[in-house]
Design a protein around this motif. Structure first.
Motif, PDB file in Angstrom:
ATOM      1  N   LYS A 126       0.834  -1.197   0.000  1.00 38.14           N
ATOM      2  CA  LYS A 126       0.000   0.000   0.000  1.00 38.14           C
ATOM      3  C   LYS A 126       0.872   1.251   0.000  1.00 38.14           C
ATOM      4  O   LYS A 126       1.935   1.284   0.613  1.00 38.14           O
ATOM      5  N   THR A 127       0.373   2.282  -0.689  1.00 35.33           N
ATOM      6  CA  THR A 127       1.053   3.575  -0.719  1.00 35.33           C
ATOM      7  C   THR A 127       0.748   4.326   0.574  1.00 35.33           C
ATOM      8  O   THR A 127      -0.093   3.903   1.371  1.00 35.33           O
ATOM      9  N   GLU A 128       1.395   5.458   0.740  1.00 37.95           N
ATOM     10  CA  GLU A 128       1.148   6.289   1.923  1.00 37.95           C
ATOM     11  C   GLU A 128      -0.290   6.798   1.963  1.00 37.95           C
ATOM     12  O   GLU A 128      -0.804   7.122   3.029  1.00 37.95           O
ATOM     13  N   THR A 129      -0.937   6.877   0.806  1.00 39.44           N
ATOM     14  CA  THR A 129      -2.326   7.357   0.745  1.00 39.44           C
ATOM     15  C   THR A 129      -3.349   6.225   0.835  1.00 39.44           C
ATOM     16  O   THR A 129      -4.546   6.465   0.705  1.00 39.44           O
TER      17      THR A 129
END
Length: 140
Positions: A126-129
């Motif tokens: 998963k990305t930071e967002t």
């Protein structure tokens, strides 16, 4: 909300493909689009015929490589390009439909032949967002 997207990233003589989406399945679909876009302009590939693909692996990273290599096999044996994908994931099992058409060299003007998806830069997470991403380098 951010839409799903794909992108390429540089890697020596080969090219990285990355898919990003709100779900892991969407990220896998986008990674497949990124891989097709290494070969040709996606807008030139009509989603006219469907092909079913299934694979499983012990984890998400290996499943991504198996998925992309399954597509590469279908592209090579059927002499097709794909421009639309529907992926369903359950555990570490993948079922997908890929839509595309036979290669028309004059219209598609394929730039390269993809030899395989590799373990280089292989990451799924998963990305930071909070969006999912799935990436690896493909051998061209």
């Amino acid at each position: 909300m951010v839409n799903a997207y794909w992108e390429h990233f540089p890697h020596q003589a080969d090219i990285g493909v990355r898919g990003v989406g709100p779900t892991l399945a969407a990220a896998f679909e986008q990674a497949a689009l990124a891989m097709t876009a290494v070969t040709t302009d996606l807008a030139l590939v009509a989603p006219a015929e469907s092909v079913e693909i299934a694979c499983e692996a012990p984890d998400d990273e290996l499943l991504l490589v198996d998925w992309l290599n399954g597509l590469i096999l279908e592209m090579a044996t059927r002499r097709m390009l794909f421009s639309r994908f529907a992926v369903t994931l359950g555990g570490h099992r993948l079922r997908a439909t890929a839509w595309g058409e036979p290669v028309d060299v004059a219209r598609h003007q394929p730039a390269v032949e993809i030899k395989g998806a590799t373990y280089t830069e292989l990451k799924v997470g998963k990305t930071e967002t909070g969006l999912w991403f799935a990436q690896c380098v493909v051998d061209v």
